[in-house]
Design a protein around this motif. Structure first.
Motif, PDB file in Angstrom:
ATOM      1  N   ILE A 106       0.856  -1.182   0.000  1.00 27.89           N
ATOM      2  CA  ILE A 106       0.000   0.000   0.000  1.00 27.89           C
ATOM      3  C   ILE A 106       0.897   1.239   0.000  1.00 27.89           C
ATOM      4  O   ILE A 106       1.851   1.332   0.768  1.00 27.89           O
ATOM      5  CB  ILE A 106      -0.952  -0.012   1.208  1.00 27.89           C
ATOM      6  CG1 ILE A 106      -1.949  -1.148   1.052  1.00 27.89           C
ATOM      7  CG2 ILE A 106      -1.662   1.324   1.348  1.00 27.89           C
ATOM      8  CD1 ILE A 106      -2.900  -1.315   2.202  1.00 27.89           C
ATOM      9  N   THR A 144      -3.947   1.599  -2.967  1.00 26.53           N
ATOM     10  CA  THR A 144      -4.634   2.053  -1.759  1.00 26.53           C
ATOM     11  C   THR A 144      -5.253   0.903  -0.987  1.00 26.53           C
ATOM     12  O   THR A 144      -5.640   1.086   0.160  1.00 26.53           O
ATOM     13  CB  THR A 144      -5.729   3.080  -2.092  1.00 26.53           C
ATOM     14  OG1 THR A 144      -6.658   2.483  -2.993  1.00 26.53           O
ATOM     15  CG2 THR A 144      -5.136   4.330  -2.712  1.00 26.53           C
ATOM     16  N   GLY A 145      -5.350  -0.263  -1.597  1.00 23.10           N
ATOM     17  CA  GLY A 145      -5.918  -1.410  -0.897  1.00 23.10           C
ATOM     18  C   GLY A 145      -5.527  -2.705  -1.575  1.00 23.10           C
ATOM     19  O   GLY A 145      -5.505  -2.795  -2.806  1.00 23.10           O
ATOM     20  N   THR A 203      -6.906  -5.740  -6.058  1.00 23.66           N
ATOM     21  CA  THR A 203      -6.084  -4.632  -5.577  1.00 23.66           C
ATOM     22  C   THR A 203      -6.708  -3.343  -6.084  1.00 23.66           C
ATOM     23  O   THR A 203      -7.126  -3.267  -7.237  1.00 23.66           O
ATOM     24  CB  THR A 203      -4.646  -4.756  -6.105  1.00 23.66           C
ATOM     25  OG1 THR A 203      -4.086  -5.961  -5.591  1.00 23.66           O
ATOM     26  CG2 THR A 203      -3.789  -3.586  -5.679  1.00 23.66           C
TER      27      THR A 203
END
Length: 117
Positions: free
Chosen positions: A65, A79-80, A86
């Protein structure tokens, strides 16, 4: 005496709840329409590929991240990271969800490789 039995019941229930839906996806479809069975098997293989890709991400950690990566044709900041996909945020603030099985079918480039600069 009841603690080992309770542990076995709890672990057995957890395994059944996690693996049960996966096995139901791969069960052959008995409907007369060949189109619906092909659609069902494709979704099961996509799910399996995404989960395997997620496990590879956890083990190999090609990106984290905050890294800026290119996955196939998508570029952005990670971001995740989930088990199946993803999430990237592109430079124009668009969120893109990339399935984790894309690691096996496209190139992955990491611009900063976990370093902040």
């Amino acid at each position: 005496m009841f603690i080992p039995l309770t542990k076995v019941l709890i672990y057995g229930t957890a395994v059944y709840l996690v693996l049960g839906p996966l096995f139901r996806l791969w069960r052959p479809n008995c409907s007369p329409s060949p189109v619906s069975s092909a659609r069902r098997s494709a979704s099961g293989s996509d799910l399996f590929g995404g989960v395997v890709g997620g496990l590879v991400l956890v083990v190999e950690k090609p990106y984290q991240i905050g890294d800026k990566v290119t996955v196939g044709e998508h570029y952005g900041e990670v971001t995740g990271i989930g088990l199946r996909s993803t999430t990237l945020v592109t430079p124009d603030d668009t969120a893109v969800v990339v399935p984790n099985d894309a690691m096996f079918t496209s190139n992955v480039a990491n611009a900063n490789d976990g370093r902040p600069r």
